[in-house]
Design an enzyme around this catalytic site. Structure first.
Site, PDB file in Angstrom:
ATOM      1  N   GLU A  93      11.160  -4.020   5.597  1.00 39.09           N
ATOM      2  CA  GLU A  93      10.225  -3.365   6.563  1.00 39.09           C
ATOM      3  C   GLU A  93      10.721  -3.662   7.806  1.00 39.09           C
ATOM      4  OE1 GLU A  93       8.167  -1.475   5.162  1.00 39.09           O
ATOM      5  OE2 GLU A  93       8.457  -2.221   3.162  1.00 39.09           O
ATOM      6  N   TYR A 114       0.912  -1.309   0.185  1.00 32.25           N
ATOM      7  CA  TYR A 114       0.028  -0.073  -0.339  1.00 32.25           C
ATOM      8  C   TYR A 114       0.693   1.215  -0.076  1.00 32.25           C
ATOM      9  CZ  TYR A 114       0.940  -0.185   4.966  1.00 32.25           C
ATOM     10  OH  TYR A 114       1.940  -0.201   6.242  1.00 32.25           O
ATOM     11  N   GLY A 115       2.268   1.239  -0.264  1.00 37.34           N
ATOM     12  CA  GLY A 115       2.955   2.302   0.170  1.00 37.34           C
ATOM     13  C   GLY A 115       3.902   2.418  -1.045  1.00 37.34           C
TER      14      GLY A 115
HETATM   15  N1  PCA Z   1       6.111  -0.109   2.214  1.00 36.03           N
HETATM   16  C1  PCA Z   1       5.103  -1.335   2.487  1.00 36.03           C
HETATM   17  C2  PCA Z   1       4.676  -0.735   3.897  1.00 36.03           C
HETATM   18  C3  PCA Z   1       4.611   0.538   3.590  1.00 36.03           C
HETATM   19  C4  PCA Z   1       5.697   0.910   2.897  1.00 36.03           C
HETATM   20  O1  PCA Z   1       6.029   2.141   2.409  1.00 36.03           O
HETATM   21  C5  PCA Z   1       4.163  -1.159   1.391  1.00 36.03           C
HETATM   22  O2  PCA Z   1       4.517  -0.401   0.348  1.00 36.03           O
HETATM   23  O3  PCA Z   1       2.890  -2.013   1.565  1.00 36.03           O
END
Ligand code: PCA
Length: 138
Positions: free
Chosen positions: A74, A7-8
């Protein structure tokens, strides 16, 4: 194969997408559950607090090596994010499909000590659909 929902910064066109270069794109999706999102150079999902919303993202199938690299990125070992399995809805034609997928959720012990700026803007579907600060309309 393992399935992940991002999501990021792991989404297409975002800063960390190269970590998914060996992954198979499954499609766009959104979470069944609502979360709170923190904003910054990257977003952090937290378990529902005030004004939780469902979250838009992308689903990929990855091999164990890629999943291990994502866990490292992460900071799962130092509990910045936990990797969990959640329910998502895959946007597929002609019908949406239910699926489960791993997701990175921020850990309370880590994020409760930080300044928390919420990301509140929802898209036309009412979903939290994170954009990097430099991608936002001024
Ligand atoms: N990376 C992970 C979690 C938040 C981020 O920036 C993602 O894209 O889901």
């Amino acid at each position: 194969m393992r399935r992940v929902f991002v999501y990021g910064t792991l989404k297409r066109g975002f800063r960390n997408h190269r970590f998914l270069e060996a992954a198979a794109y499954v499609g766009e999706a959104y979470t069944v559950k609502a979360y709170r999102m923190l904003d910054g150079r990257f977003p952090v999902l937290r378990d529902a607090g005030p004004h939780p919303q469902q979250v838009a993202g992308e689903v990929y199938d990855v091999d164990d090596g890629t999943l291990a690299k994502l866990d490292e990125l992460e900071d799962v070992a130092s509990r910045m994010y936990d990797r969990r399995e959640i329910d998502v809805v895959l946007l597929k034609r002609p019908n949406d499909e239910a699926s489960t997928a791993f997701i990175y959720i921020g850990c309370g012990e880590y994020w409760d000590k930080k300044d928390q700026v919420p990301y509140l803007a929802t898209d036309e579907r009412g979903l939290l659909n994170w954009l990097a600060p430099n991608m936002r309309a001024k």
